[in-house]
Scaffold this active site. Sequence first.
Site, mmCIF file in Angstrom:
data_model
loop_
_atom_site.group_PDB
_atom_site.id
_atom_site.type_symbol
_atom_site.label_atom_id
_atom_site.label_comp_id
_atom_site.label_asym_id
_atom_site.label_seq_id
_atom_site.Cartn_x
_atom_site.Cartn_y
_atom_site.Cartn_z
ATOM 1 N N ASN A 1 -18.523 5.047 16.797
ATOM 2 C CA ASN A 1 -18.714 4.834 15.360
ATOM 3 C C ASN A 1 -20.207 4.883 15.052
ATOM 4 O OD1 ASN A 1 -16.187 3.260 16.200
ATOM 5 N ND2 ASN A 1 -16.034 3.283 13.975
ATOM 6 N N HIS B 1 -15.922 4.841 6.517
ATOM 7 C CA HIS B 1 -15.796 4.581 7.962
ATOM 8 C C HIS B 1 -16.169 5.891 8.663
ATOM 9 C CE1 HIS B 1 -13.500 2.880 11.548
ATOM 10 N NE2 HIS B 1 -13.527 4.172 11.845
ATOM 11 N N ARG C 1 -12.829 -3.892 17.527
ATOM 12 C CA ARG C 1 -11.568 -3.138 17.489
ATOM 13 C C ARG C 1 -11.831 -1.657 17.798
ATOM 14 N NH1 ARG C 1 -9.617 1.316 15.231
ATOM 15 N NH2 ARG C 1 -10.729 0.822 13.302
ATOM 16 N N ASP C 2 -12.440 -0.941 16.881
ATOM 17 C CA ASP C 2 -12.654 0.501 17.095
ATOM 18 C C ASP C 2 -13.588 0.725 18.281
ATOM 19 O OD1 ASP C 2 -12.385 3.188 16.599
ATOM 20 O OD2 ASP C 2 -13.157 3.133 14.568
ATOM 21 N N CYS D 1 -11.559 6.786 18.613
ATOM 22 C CA CYS D 1 -10.105 6.626 18.649
ATOM 23 C C CYS D 1 -9.567 7.257 19.931
ATOM 24 C CB CYS D 1 -9.482 7.292 17.428
ATOM 25 S SG CYS D 1 -7.690 7.263 17.478
ATOM 26 N N HIS E 1 -17.740 8.102 11.983
ATOM 27 C CA HIS E 1 -18.102 8.222 13.408
ATOM 28 C C HIS E 1 -19.304 9.166 13.488
ATOM 29 C CE1 HIS E 1 -14.624 6.182 15.443
ATOM 30 N NE2 HIS E 1 -14.237 6.182 14.173
HETATM 31 P P1 HMG Z 1 6.357 3.681 19.322
HETATM 32 O O1 HMG Z 1 6.508 3.766 20.794
HETATM 33 O O2 HMG Z 1 6.831 4.809 18.490
HETATM 34 O O3 HMG Z 1 6.957 2.325 18.753
HETATM 35 O O4 HMG Z 1 4.812 3.407 19.013
HETATM 36 P P2 HMG Z 1 8.431 1.813 18.674
HETATM 37 O O5 HMG Z 1 8.626 1.247 17.313
HETATM 38 O O6 HMG Z 1 9.398 2.851 19.185
HETATM 39 O O7 HMG Z 1 8.392 0.616 19.722
HETATM 40 C C1 HMG Z 1 8.160 0.846 21.099
HETATM 41 C C2 HMG Z 1 7.747 -0.472 21.743
HETATM 42 O O8 HMG Z 1 6.510 -0.918 21.188
HETATM 43 C C3 HMG Z 1 8.751 -1.592 21.480
HETATM 44 O O9 HMG Z 1 8.666 -2.478 22.591
HETATM 45 C C4 HMG Z 1 8.156 -2.291 20.282
HETATM 46 O O10 HMG Z 1 8.558 -3.634 20.163
HETATM 47 C C5 HMG Z 1 6.676 -2.211 20.584
HETATM 48 P P3 HMG Z 1 9.700 -2.355 23.827
HETATM 49 O O11 HMG Z 1 11.060 -2.528 23.199
HETATM 50 O O12 HMG Z 1 9.503 -0.987 24.431
HETATM 51 O O13 HMG Z 1 9.254 -3.484 24.719
HETATM 52 N N1 HMG Z 1 5.838 -2.277 19.387
HETATM 53 C C6 HMG Z 1 4.793 -3.104 19.253
HETATM 54 N N2 HMG Z 1 4.263 -4.027 20.091
HETATM 55 C C7 HMG Z 1 3.183 -4.718 19.638
HETATM 56 N N3 HMG Z 1 2.641 -4.537 18.422
HETATM 57 C C8 HMG Z 1 3.146 -3.621 17.570
HETATM 58 C C9 HMG Z 1 4.267 -2.873 17.981
HETATM 59 N N4 HMG Z 1 5.004 -1.922 17.392
HETATM 60 C C10 HMG Z 1 5.958 -1.564 18.256
HETATM 61 N N5 HMG Z 1 2.576 -3.465 16.381
HETATM 62 C C11 HMG Z 1 3.163 2.373 17.608
HETATM 63 C C12 HMG Z 1 4.369 3.273 17.672
HETATM 64 C C13 HMG Z 1 2.611 2.472 16.192
HETATM 65 C C14 HMG Z 1 3.581 0.948 17.895
HETATM 66 C C15 HMG Z 1 2.126 2.829 18.667
HETATM 67 O O14 HMG Z 1 1.944 4.218 18.596
HETATM 68 C C16 HMG Z 1 0.812 2.137 18.486
HETATM 69 O O15 HMG Z 1 0.680 0.962 18.693
HETATM 70 N N6 HMG Z 1 -0.235 2.889 18.083
HETATM 71 C C17 HMG Z 1 -1.538 2.335 17.821
HETATM 72 C C18 HMG Z 1 -2.551 3.345 18.134
HETATM 73 C C19 HMG Z 1 -3.943 2.820 17.883
HETATM 74 O O16 HMG Z 1 -4.226 1.652 17.985
HETATM 75 N N7 HMG Z 1 -4.858 3.749 17.511
HETATM 76 C C20 HMG Z 1 -6.203 3.406 17.245
HETATM 77 C C21 HMG Z 1 -6.356 2.737 15.917
HETATM 78 S S1 HMG Z 1 -6.458 3.862 14.556
HETATM 79 C C22 HMG Z 1 -8.107 4.429 14.584
HETATM 80 O O17 HMG Z 1 -8.829 4.190 15.516
HETATM 81 C C23 HMG Z 1 -8.672 5.139 13.372
HETATM 82 C C24 HMG Z 1 -9.564 4.230 12.511
HETATM 83 O O18 HMG Z 1 -10.661 3.727 13.267
HETATM 84 C C25 HMG Z 1 -10.121 5.008 11.323
HETATM 85 C C26 HMG Z 1 -10.768 6.344 11.714
HETATM 86 O O19 HMG Z 1 -11.703 6.364 12.526
HETATM 87 O O20 HMG Z 1 -10.300 7.338 11.163
HETATM 88 C C27 HMG Z 1 -8.794 3.050 11.946
HETATM 89 MG MG MG Z 2 -12.489 4.830 13.681
#
Ligand code: HMG
Ligand code: MG
Length: 311
Positions: free
Chosen positions: A247, A205, A13-14, A238, A207
């Site tokens: 990471n 967690h 994932r990450d 990220c 990096h």
């Molecule tokens: P948004 O555009 O504000 O969402 O994105 P929305 O609610 O307005 O929906 C827009 C469209 O997305 C719609 O579809 C929804 O159905 C769809 P459309 O009508 O345009 O066809 N949608 C989804 N589709 C699939 N799965 C979903 C979903 N939700 C809405 N879950 C949203 C907001 C949160 C969805 C978006 O910004 C997003 O997916 N972000 C994820 C970002 C990400 O993955 N970041 C990396 C992970 S976090 C990280 O790495 C940190 C970590 O490792 C810890 C650390 O290191 O600190 C964990």
């Molecule tokens: Mg991370």
Amino acid sequence: MSNKVIVNEVGLRDGLQNQPKHVPTEGKLAILDALIAAGVRSVEATSFVSPKAVPQMADAADVFAGLPLDKGVSYEALVPNEKGYERAIGAGAKTVALVLAATDTMNRKNINMTLDEAIGVNIAVIKRAKREGYRARSYISTAVHCPFEGYVAPEVVFDIAAKMADAGADELVVSDTTGGGNPAQVKFLFETLAKRYGADMLSGHFHDTRGMGLVLTWAALECGIRKFDSSIGGLGGCPFAPGASGNLATEDLVFMLNESGFETGIEMDGLRAAIGVAETQTGLKLGGRIMSWYESQARREKAKASSAAAE
Ligand code: HMG
Ligand code: MG
């Protein structure tokens, strides 16, 4: 205090989420097979996020459908909202990992929510997961440093932790998203959180952007923390946090833990093989800090064995 440490592999994932080269579902599962062969038993398999935001995770349901369920591995899926939760549970996830950051800007960039909105969404999903019989991990990203807002006050993290714990989170994951933390900060966070919630409810967690990943791990170990995320070969970062490099590498973490007498159940030769599979799948040269030494040792051992055989 227990000597067993859970190494939670987040490379699928990450590690993969910001890779420009598409890794097909079978490729992801091949990396997983190699990790399991090395002894890994805890895996964040994918994320159910918007495929527009993170195209590499568009096959989340297919990855879940292909997971080997007969090897005693615990799998979790990252979800950013209710829709992600429903997709993950629909695909068979038993543990979901909620994500929010400790700063407003990072939440806006990462999940298009303010901090308050993210807290509300996380609370709602955690409560629902608990009501419906699932396990909920709660990431607190940028817990020490935010690429947009700088150092983060510990009180902000304590306040978020309290809200997630009240909602029923099973685990709080203190996350150094950009590798900007130092051991003094991490020690203070874990010491305080461990007093409030117990060390078993916490994990780290880290990096490795500034080479601090192992030191931060050690600071947390000294506070009794026994679960850490890491990524095979040091893959990752990220996509929405500028400067977040890979990471902490699983092989660096496992080497340090095994050498120090902790039990991980994971062996280095198996990780070396898993790095090879990950390199083939991503087209990247991978490997944590330990690998060049480890490879030279392996070459020396091989040369010694062949000269002994020739005598
Ligand atoms: P948004 O555009 O504000 O969402 O994105 P929305 O609610 O307005 O929906 C827009 C469209 O997305 C719609 O579809 C929804 O159905 C769809 P459309 O009508 O345009 O066809 N949608 C989804 N589709 C699939 N799965 C979903 C979903 N939700 C809405 N879950 C949203 C907001 C949160 C969805 C978006 O910004 C997003 O997916 N972000 C994820 C970002 C990400 O993955 N970041 C990396 C992970 S976090 C990280 O790495 C940190 C970590 O490792 C810890 C650390 O290191 O600190 C964990
Ligand atoms: Mg991370």
